[in-house]
Design a protein around this motif. Structure first.
Motif, PDB file in Angstrom:
ATOM      1  N   THR A  39       0.867  -1.180   0.000  1.00  0.00           N
ATOM      2  CA  THR A  39       0.000   0.000   0.000  1.00  0.00           C
ATOM      3  C   THR A  39       0.900   1.224   0.000  1.00  0.00           C
ATOM      4  N   ASP A  40       0.298   2.435   0.116  1.00  0.00           N
ATOM      5  CA  ASP A  40       1.197   3.589   0.257  1.00  0.00           C
ATOM      6  C   ASP A  40       1.088   4.143   1.678  1.00  0.00           C
ATOM      7  N   ARG A  41       2.031   5.021   2.016  1.00  0.00           N
ATOM      8  CA  ARG A  41       2.111   5.471   3.412  1.00  0.00           C
ATOM      9  C   ARG A  41       0.852   6.184   3.865  1.00  0.00           C
ATOM     10  N   GLY A  65       2.112   8.839  -4.563  1.00  0.00           N
ATOM     11  CA  GLY A  65       2.422   9.604  -5.775  1.00  0.00           C
ATOM     12  C   GLY A  65       3.026   8.771  -6.889  1.00  0.00           C
ATOM     13  N   GLU A  66       3.003   9.367  -8.045  1.00  0.00           N
ATOM     14  CA  GLU A  66       3.398   8.728  -9.293  1.00  0.00           C
ATOM     15  C   GLU A  66       4.848   8.221  -9.280  1.00  0.00           C
ATOM     16  N   GLU A  67       5.694   8.827  -8.462  1.00  0.00           N
ATOM     17  CA  GLU A  67       7.094   8.406  -8.334  1.00  0.00           C
ATOM     18  C   GLU A  67       7.215   6.901  -8.006  1.00  0.00           C
ATOM     19  N   SER A  68       6.212   6.383  -7.354  1.00  0.00           N
ATOM     20  CA  SER A  68       6.257   4.967  -6.983  1.00  0.00           C
ATOM     21  C   SER A  68       6.118   4.042  -8.187  1.00  0.00           C
ATOM     22  N   LYS A  69       5.803   4.633  -9.349  1.00  0.00           N
ATOM     23  CA  LYS A  69       5.746   3.816 -10.562  1.00  0.00           C
ATOM     24  C   LYS A  69       7.057   3.906 -11.351  1.00  0.00           C
ATOM     25  N   SER A  70       8.147   4.250 -10.674  1.00  0.00           N
ATOM     26  CA  SER A  70       9.437   4.306 -11.374  1.00  0.00           C
ATOM     27  C   SER A  70      10.092   2.926 -11.356  1.00  0.00           C
ATOM     28  N   GLY A  97      -4.671   3.405  -4.623  1.00  0.00           N
ATOM     29  CA  GLY A  97      -5.171   3.952  -5.883  1.00  0.00           C
ATOM     30  C   GLY A  97      -4.513   3.281  -7.075  1.00  0.00           C
ATOM     31  N   GLY A  98      -4.664   3.908  -8.231  1.00  0.00           N
ATOM     32  CA  GLY A  98      -4.130   3.347  -9.463  1.00  0.00           C
ATOM     33  C   GLY A  98      -2.618   3.210  -9.465  1.00  0.00           C
ATOM     34  N   VAL A  99      -1.937   4.080  -8.747  1.00  0.00           N
ATOM     35  CA  VAL A  99      -0.483   3.987  -8.706  1.00  0.00           C
ATOM     36  C   VAL A  99      -0.059   2.674  -8.060  1.00  0.00           C
ATOM     37  N   GLY A 101      -1.900   0.048  -7.561  1.00  0.00           N
ATOM     38  CA  GLY A 101      -2.438  -1.054  -8.360  1.00  0.00           C
ATOM     39  C   GLY A 101      -1.566  -1.359  -9.577  1.00  0.00           C
ATOM     40  N   ASP A 102      -1.121  -0.327 -10.255  1.00  0.00           N
ATOM     41  CA  ASP A 102      -0.323  -0.521 -11.475  1.00  0.00           C
ATOM     42  C   ASP A 102       1.050  -1.117 -11.166  1.00  0.00           C
ATOM     43  N   VAL A 103       1.736  -0.563 -10.177  1.00  0.00           N
ATOM     44  CA  VAL A 103       3.091  -1.054  -9.896  1.00  0.00           C
ATOM     45  C   VAL A 103       3.040  -2.442  -9.252  1.00  0.00           C
ATOM     46  N   PRO A 121      -8.968  -1.558  -4.583  1.00  0.00           N
ATOM     47  CA  PRO A 121      -8.822  -0.156  -4.979  1.00  0.00           C
ATOM     48  C   PRO A 121      -9.429   0.772  -3.930  1.00  0.00           C
ATOM     49  N   THR A 122      -8.740   1.861  -3.621  1.00  0.00           N
ATOM     50  CA  THR A 122      -9.236   2.766  -2.577  1.00  0.00           C
ATOM     51  C   THR A 122      -9.562   4.168  -3.086  1.00  0.00           C
ATOM     52  N   THR A 123      -9.295   4.444  -4.365  1.00  0.00           N
ATOM     53  CA  THR A 123      -9.747   5.727  -4.934  1.00  0.00           C
ATOM     54  C   THR A 123     -10.922   5.431  -5.859  1.00  0.00           C
ATOM     55  N   LEU A 124     -11.719   6.461  -6.115  1.00  0.00           N
ATOM     56  CA  LEU A 124     -12.849   6.265  -7.021  1.00  0.00           C
ATOM     57  C   LEU A 124     -12.351   5.858  -8.410  1.00  0.00           C
ATOM     58  N   GLY A 164     -14.709   7.665   1.808  1.00  0.00           N
ATOM     59  CA  GLY A 164     -14.964   8.624   2.883  1.00  0.00           C
ATOM     60  C   GLY A 164     -13.775   9.509   3.212  1.00  0.00           C
ATOM     61  N   THR A 165     -12.573   9.059   2.932  1.00  0.00           N
ATOM     62  CA  THR A 165     -11.392   9.859   3.281  1.00  0.00           C
ATOM     63  C   THR A 165     -10.729  10.488   2.057  1.00  0.00           C
ATOM     64  N   LEU A 166     -11.363  10.296   0.921  1.00  0.00           N
ATOM     65  CA  LEU A 166     -10.727  10.753  -0.320  1.00  0.00           C
ATOM     66  C   LEU A 166     -10.879  12.271  -0.493  1.00  0.00           C
TER      67      LEU A 166
HETATM   68  P1  NAD Z   1      -3.261   7.591  -6.953  1.00  0.00           P
HETATM   69  O1  NAD Z   1      -3.083   6.152  -6.908  1.00  0.00           O
HETATM   70  O2  NAD Z   1      -2.049   8.457  -7.094  1.00  0.00           O
HETATM   71  O3  NAD Z   1      -4.057   8.082  -5.662  1.00  0.00           O
HETATM   72  C1  NAD Z   1      -4.309   9.460  -5.465  1.00  0.00           C
HETATM   73  C2  NAD Z   1      -3.980   9.877  -4.053  1.00  0.00           C
HETATM   74  O4  NAD Z   1      -5.003   9.417  -3.180  1.00  0.00           O
HETATM   75  C3  NAD Z   1      -2.678   9.308  -3.505  1.00  0.00           C
HETATM   76  O5  NAD Z   1      -2.004  10.328  -2.822  1.00  0.00           O
HETATM   77  C4  NAD Z   1      -3.128   8.233  -2.523  1.00  0.00           C
HETATM   78  O6  NAD Z   1      -2.213   8.094  -1.459  1.00  0.00           O
HETATM   79  C5  NAD Z   1      -4.429   8.788  -2.044  1.00  0.00           C
HETATM   80  N1  NAD Z   1      -5.422   7.829  -1.580  1.00  0.00           N
HETATM   81  C6  NAD Z   1      -5.684   6.597  -2.077  1.00  0.00           C
HETATM   82  N2  NAD Z   1      -6.746   6.067  -1.468  1.00  0.00           N
HETATM   83  C7  NAD Z   1      -7.171   6.969  -0.559  1.00  0.00           C
HETATM   84  C8  NAD Z   1      -8.240   7.003   0.370  1.00  0.00           C
HETATM   85  N3  NAD Z   1      -9.139   6.004   0.459  1.00  0.00           N
HETATM   86  N4  NAD Z   1      -8.378   8.109   1.156  1.00  0.00           N
HETATM   87  C9  NAD Z   1      -7.515   9.160   1.024  1.00  0.00           C
HETATM   88  N5  NAD Z   1      -6.502   9.182   0.167  1.00  0.00           N
HETATM   89  C10 NAD Z   1      -6.332   8.103  -0.628  1.00  0.00           C
HETATM   90  O7  NAD Z   1      -4.248   8.053  -8.139  1.00  0.00           O
HETATM   91  P2  NAD Z   1      -5.393   7.266  -8.928  1.00  0.00           P
HETATM   92  O8  NAD Z   1      -6.149   8.327  -9.604  1.00  0.00           O
HETATM   93  O9  NAD Z   1      -6.119   6.278  -8.096  1.00  0.00           O
HETATM   94  O10 NAD Z   1      -4.566   6.432 -10.013  1.00  0.00           O
HETATM   95  C11 NAD Z   1      -3.784   7.070 -10.993  1.00  0.00           C
HETATM   96  C12 NAD Z   1      -2.870   6.057 -11.635  1.00  0.00           C
HETATM   97  O11 NAD Z   1      -3.653   5.037 -12.221  1.00  0.00           O
HETATM   98  C13 NAD Z   1      -1.985   6.624 -12.734  1.00  0.00           C
HETATM   99  O12 NAD Z   1      -0.660   6.192 -12.527  1.00  0.00           O
HETATM  100  C14 NAD Z   1      -2.549   6.006 -14.007  1.00  0.00           C
HETATM  101  O13 NAD Z   1      -1.553   5.780 -14.987  1.00  0.00           O
HETATM  102  C15 NAD Z   1      -3.122   4.724 -13.502  1.00  0.00           C
HETATM  103  N6  NAD Z   1      -4.200   4.168 -14.322  1.00  0.00           N
HETATM  104  C16 NAD Z   1      -4.115   2.864 -14.704  1.00  0.00           C
HETATM  105  C17 NAD Z   1      -5.123   2.289 -15.451  1.00  0.00           C
HETATM  106  C18 NAD Z   1      -5.053   0.834 -15.810  1.00  0.00           C
HETATM  107  O14 NAD Z   1      -5.865   0.373 -16.604  1.00  0.00           O
HETATM  108  N7  NAD Z   1      -4.134   0.088 -15.245  1.00  0.00           N
HETATM  109  C19 NAD Z   1      -6.235   3.042 -15.844  1.00  0.00           C
HETATM  110  C20 NAD Z   1      -6.304   4.375 -15.443  1.00  0.00           C
HETATM  111  C21 NAD Z   1      -5.280   4.929 -14.680  1.00  0.00           C
END
Ligand code: NAD
Ligand code: ZN
Length: 355
Positions: A39-41, A65-70, A97-99, A101-103, A121-124, A164-166
């Motif tokens: 997960t992330d911090r 943040g996106e840096e984690s996909k390096s 979130g997607g970061v 999930g992707d890495v 997944p924890t972001t919308l 709820g925390t997003l």
């Molecule tokens: P993200 O993963 O960077 O998350 C955004 C921020 O929200 C981060 O700071 C994270 O720490 C925080 N966060 C996550 N869950 C939270 C929660 N429940 N409450 C509070 N904060 C929370 O951004 P994202 O929009 O989820 O994903 C973007 C990434 O997804 C990009 O790297 C993009 O390339 C990738 N992506 C991949 C696909 C795919 O098909 N694999 C499709 C679309 C996007």
């Protein structure tokens, strides 16, 4: 189980749970040598009790943040696993979130030629988009997602409680992708228009409505992915709003969250659709209302020629012609339309006056 995504003979259950405490049962039902949570911090700080309750063998934290996909970040995680002798019978869980999930998807698909993975997944945006479909990836130099695989997880667990925390900007970002599904694949998503006197944040406080929108969106993505995993044809529809959207995202150096650029990109691509296919521009009202309500304004004017040259180098364009998804009407689309630059200038002229 809400539905099963079918991919090459494999069933990938997409499970909805109302409360995060329920997630544990699903995870414990898998046999594994080691349970490794990634997960992330920030997410860990917010959901520490839940994550600690999962009885993991190891917990790996990325920076947010996106840096984690390096590549460096990827290799650091691989070292971590090797140092601990994690074997291929392990189970990886990606919470974030997607970061993340992707890495983690990329780690899971490459570490020892593949380790089982569960996405939480924890972001919308990650609930409705990135966790579904099996694309994994990391960035290379300044280019996004240049190295990656298709790798399907064992299960995807969706729990709206995480929303709820997003922060508001991230809710809006996911909402951009939801609206995209509305304009391209499922009109009924756009019924939300009538409720749009509220702001997006409030809409997603309404748990029932939130669930409905998430489910409809997932249905759209599943439908497309099942037809076309390797992005040859139908999957292009998911790029609506993204050709111009990505160019703006690059030009403005990721000033807003991704889905917000998708909303802006949809505005521009609807204008193009209007010029070429007489698409009804009253459809723009909804998008403009969203932008206004959320005070989204481009920070400064853009240079049209630069936007166009970024579009030419979009990896999805074969031989530097610009191909784009356009709409004749809501949910009536034209894929891969090759666009000429003059028309693009004309559309960007109009777009500029709106945003
Ligand atoms: P993200 O993963 O960077 O998350 C955004 C921020 O929200 C981060 O700071 C994270 O720490 C925080 N966060 C996550 N869950 C939270 C929660 N429940 N409450 C509070 N904060 C929370 O951004 P994202 O929009 O989820 O994903 C973007 C990434 O997804 C990009 O790297 C993009 O390339 C990738 N992506 C991949 C696909 C795919 O098909 N694999 C499709 C679309 C996007
Ligand atoms: Zn997107």
């Amino acid at each position: 189980i809400y539905l099963n995504l079918k991919r090459n003979e494999k069933n990938i259950p997409i499970v909805f749970v109302e409360r995060i405490e329920k997630i544990r049962e699903y995870i414990l039902s898998f046999n594994c040598s080691n349970l490794v949570i990634f997960t992330d911090r920030l997410v860990y700080r917010l959901y520490k009790d839940f994550i600690d309750s999962l009885q993991h063998s190891y917990l790996y934290l990325f920076d947010k943040g996106e840096e984690s996909k390096s590549i460096e970040s990827y290799l650091k995680a691989i070292d971590y696993l090797l140092d601990r002798n994690v074997d291929r019978r392990a189970l990886f869980i990606a919470i974030g979130g997607g970061v993340v999930g992707d890495v983690v998807g990329f780690i899971a698909s490459t570490y020892k030629r593949g380790v089982r993975l569960i996405h939480i997944p924890t972001t919308l945006l990650s609930m409705v988009d990135s966790s579904i479909g099996g694309k994994t990836g990391i960035n290379y130099k300044s280019y996004k997602n240049q190295i990656g695989t298709f790798y399907q997880p064992e299960m995807i667990i969706i729990c709206p409680q995480f929303l709820g925390t997003l922060p508001k900007s991230e809710v809006l970002s996911g909402f951009g992708e939801i609206i995209k599904y509305g304009f391209t694949l499922d009109k009924s998503i756009l019924d939300i228009k009538d409720r749009f006197e509220k702001d997006v944040f409030e809409i997603f406080q309404d748990k029932i409505l939130a669930m409905q929108l998430i489910k409809k969106s997932i249905n759209c993505k599943v439908k497309v992915v099942e037809k076309d995993e390797k992005e040859s044809f139908l999957r292009e529809i998911l790029n609506f709003g993204h050709t111009v959207g990505h160019a703006l995202e690059t030009y403005y150096n990721y000033y807003f969250s991704h889905g917000i650029f998708v909303i802006l990109g949809m505005v521009a691509e609807m204008i193009l659709s209007n010029i070429l296919f007489n698409f009804d521009l009253s459809n723009l009202d909804f998008l403009i209302r969203i932008l206004e309500k959320n005070s989204i304004k481009l920070p400064q004017r853009f240079e049209k020629s630069q936007i166009i040259s970024i579009m030419k180098y979009d990896k999805k364009n074969i031989s530097s012609s610009i191909r784009i998804v356009l709409l004749k009407d809501v949910c009536d689309y034209v894929l891969g339309y090759e666009i000429n630059e003059d028309i693009l200038y004309e559309a960007l002229d109009k777009f500029e006056k709106i945003v």
